[in-house]
Write an enzyme that holds these catalytic residues in place. Structure first.
Site, PDB file in Angstrom:
ATOM      1  N   GLN A   1      44.193  62.018  28.773  1.00 19.86           N
ATOM      2  CA  GLN A   1      44.250  61.846  27.320  1.00 19.86           C
ATOM      3  C   GLN A   1      43.941  63.143  26.567  1.00 19.86           C
ATOM      4  O   GLN A   1      44.684  63.554  25.670  1.00 19.86           O
ATOM      5  CB  GLN A   1      43.269  60.752  26.887  1.00 19.86           C
ATOM      6  CG  GLN A   1      43.596  59.370  27.422  1.00 19.86           C
ATOM      7  CD  GLN A   1      42.705  58.319  26.795  1.00 19.86           C
ATOM      8  OE1 GLN A   1      42.894  57.912  25.661  1.00 19.86           O
ATOM      9  NE2 GLN A   1      41.699  57.874  27.549  1.00 19.86           N
TER      10      GLN A   1
ATOM     11  N   ASP B   1      43.304  70.817  42.526  1.00 25.56           N
ATOM     12  CA  ASP B   1      42.767  69.492  42.826  1.00 25.56           C
ATOM     13  C   ASP B   1      41.244  69.563  42.764  1.00 25.56           C
ATOM     14  O   ASP B   1      40.621  70.317  43.515  1.00 25.56           O
ATOM     15  CB  ASP B   1      43.224  69.045  44.219  1.00 25.56           C
ATOM     16  CG  ASP B   1      42.916  67.586  44.508  1.00 25.56           C
ATOM     17  OD1 ASP B   1      41.975  67.041  43.887  1.00 25.56           O
ATOM     18  OD2 ASP B   1      43.606  67.000  45.350  1.00 25.56           O
ATOM     19  N   LEU B   2      40.637  68.780  41.878  1.00 28.00           N
ATOM     20  CA  LEU B   2      39.182  68.839  41.715  1.00 28.00           C
ATOM     21  C   LEU B   2      38.425  68.291  42.919  1.00 28.00           C
ATOM     22  O   LEU B   2      37.211  68.449  42.995  1.00 28.00           O
ATOM     23  CB  LEU B   2      38.750  68.108  40.436  1.00 28.00           C
ATOM     24  CG  LEU B   2      38.701  69.002  39.177  1.00 28.00           C
ATOM     25  CD1 LEU B   2      40.098  69.428  38.768  1.00 28.00           C
ATOM     26  CD2 LEU B   2      38.008  68.296  38.027  1.00 28.00           C
TER      27      LEU B   2
ATOM     28  N   ALA C   1      38.780  64.860  35.226  1.00 30.76           N
ATOM     29  CA  ALA C   1      37.603  64.158  35.757  1.00 30.76           C
ATOM     30  C   ALA C   1      38.026  62.939  36.560  1.00 30.76           C
ATOM     31  O   ALA C   1      39.165  62.469  36.465  1.00 30.76           O
ATOM     32  CB  ALA C   1      36.682  63.720  34.614  1.00 30.76           C
TER      33      ALA C   1
ATOM     34  N   THR D   1      37.577  59.285  36.426  1.00 32.76           N
ATOM     35  CA  THR D   1      37.187  58.412  35.317  1.00 32.76           C
ATOM     36  C   THR D   1      37.221  56.920  35.649  1.00 32.76           C
ATOM     37  O   THR D   1      37.001  56.100  34.756  1.00 32.76           O
ATOM     38  CB  THR D   1      38.096  58.662  34.098  1.00 32.76           C
ATOM     39  OG1 THR D   1      39.463  58.445  34.484  1.00 32.76           O
ATOM     40  CG2 THR D   1      37.932  60.093  33.581  1.00 32.76           C
TER      41      THR D   1
ATOM     42  N   ASP E   1      28.500  59.854  27.569  1.00 34.55           N
ATOM     43  CA  ASP E   1      27.276  59.150  27.181  1.00 34.55           C
ATOM     44  C   ASP E   1      26.654  58.410  28.353  1.00 34.55           C
ATOM     45  O   ASP E   1      25.489  58.005  28.297  1.00 34.55           O
ATOM     46  CB  ASP E   1      27.591  58.137  26.067  1.00 34.55           C
ATOM     47  CG  ASP E   1      28.529  57.040  26.530  1.00 34.55           C
ATOM     48  OD1 ASP E   1      28.059  55.903  26.719  1.00 34.55           O
ATOM     49  OD2 ASP E   1      29.727  57.299  26.713  1.00 34.55           O
TER      50      ASP E   1
ATOM     51  N   TYR F   1      29.340  56.683  38.243  1.00 36.66           N
ATOM     52  CA  TYR F   1      30.100  57.600  37.385  1.00 36.66           C
ATOM     53  C   TYR F   1      29.147  58.479  36.567  1.00 36.66           C
ATOM     54  O   TYR F   1      29.310  59.704  36.511  1.00 36.66           O
ATOM     55  CB  TYR F   1      31.015  56.795  36.453  1.00 36.66           C
ATOM     56  CG  TYR F   1      31.643  57.617  35.355  1.00 36.66           C
ATOM     57  CD1 TYR F   1      32.668  58.519  35.623  1.00 36.66           C
ATOM     58  CD2 TYR F   1      31.211  57.486  34.038  1.00 36.66           C
ATOM     59  CE1 TYR F   1      33.241  59.280  34.607  1.00 36.66           C
ATOM     60  CE2 TYR F   1      31.780  58.234  33.018  1.00 36.66           C
ATOM     61  CZ  TYR F   1      32.797  59.127  33.304  1.00 36.66           C
ATOM     62  OH  TYR F   1      33.359  59.866  32.295  1.00 36.66           O
TER      63      TYR F   1
END
Length: 280
Positions: A10, A31-32, A55, A57, A97, A120
């Site tokens: 996004q 590639d993370l 990330a 997610t 958060d 997460y």
């Protein structure tokens, strides 16, 4: 030149609209799950700034896949930060958060104690800690409840469900700030510019205002889209998920406004724009 990790998410999609001259690295290029490859990409491109908009997610899946989530959300950003520190390149990193325990009803400040309640959140906190330890000129930008006309998010899920359902039960005791991906992208670019000019570093919050519940967020979405859906509010206890969700996701964004001149976005106005974009 700005180097962005992420291509189809996004925020990355919105960054491509706002900064088309940036270089975007998708999973096929960085590639993370391979932190060393991320560091190598920074050394290869030697950009003026790096934005990490990629990330892991999948919040619920992370409960069973915490090791991979930690590599992607923890080890990879740490490797990026270490490379940035070595080359004196500023870094903007997006966090969440979910690093907080979600108790109380006061907006979380960047300096408040962290205590993530799910895998997460723990994986994202690992990334934050690694970035701070690297010594890089970095800003960690925590945000929440991201939405846009792209990818997977609450707004698109609600609109999809409304095509076949005329009544839905939505959680009403989780409170937070829905945040437009376009606003996050704009904030990241503003922060990157400040960092390149030698200004600022630290941890900040960016989330939509005013605070609301998922139930009210859904009602607003249906109203803007002209969907006739009866919404019933239910407590989190009646909607169990593998990952524990925080009840309080309010974020205090005042330091971001004071230091960078970035105000929290009006999520209702941004939602209207998103619904219009989805229609067209």
């Amino acid at each position: 030149m700005i180097l962005v990790f992420g291509k189809t998410g996004q925020v990355a999609t919105e960054l491509a609209r706002l900064a088309p001259d940036a270089i975007f690295l998708g999973r096929d290029q960085a590639d993370l799950s391979d932190p060393a490859a991320c560091a190598k990409a920074i050394h290869s491109h030697t950009p003026d700034a790096v934005i990490n908009a990629a990330a892991y997610t999948a919040v619920d899946r992370a409960e069973e896949d915490e090791a991979l989530a930690t590599v992607v959300n923890g080890d990879a950003p740490t490797a990026m930060a270490q490379a940035c520190a070595a080359l004196d390149i500023p870094l903007v990193h997006i966090s969440t958060d979910y690093v907080f325990d979600g108790t109380g009803d006061a907006p979380w400040k960047p300096t408040d104690p962290v205590a993530p309640q799910n895998a997460y959140g723990r994986s994202k906190l690992t990334g934050e800690e690694g970035i701070r330890a690297s010594g890089a000129r970095a800003v960690i930008l925590r945000t929440s409840w991201v939405f846009s006309a792209h990818g997977n998010n609450f707004v698109k899920t609600m609109l999809r469900l409304s095509e076949t359902r005329d009544a839905l039960s939505i959680v009403d005791d989780q409170i937070g700030g829905p945040t437009p991906a376009r606003g996050i992208a704009s904030a990241c670019l503003t922060i990157a510019g400040a960092l390149m000019a030698g200004q600022g570093r630290g941890t900040y919050h960016y989330a939509g205002t005013p605070a609301t519940s998922w139930e009210c967020f859904a009602r607003e979405t249906f109203g803007l889209a002209g969907r006739q859906v009866a919404v019933t509010g239910i407590p989190t206890a009646d909607y169990p998920t593998p990952a524990k969700r925080p009840l309080n996701s309010r974020l205090d964004c005042s330091s971001l406004t004071a230091d960078f001149g970035i105000p929290p976005p009006d999520w209702k106005a941004a939602l209207a724009e998103t619904v219009t974009e989805l229609r067209t």
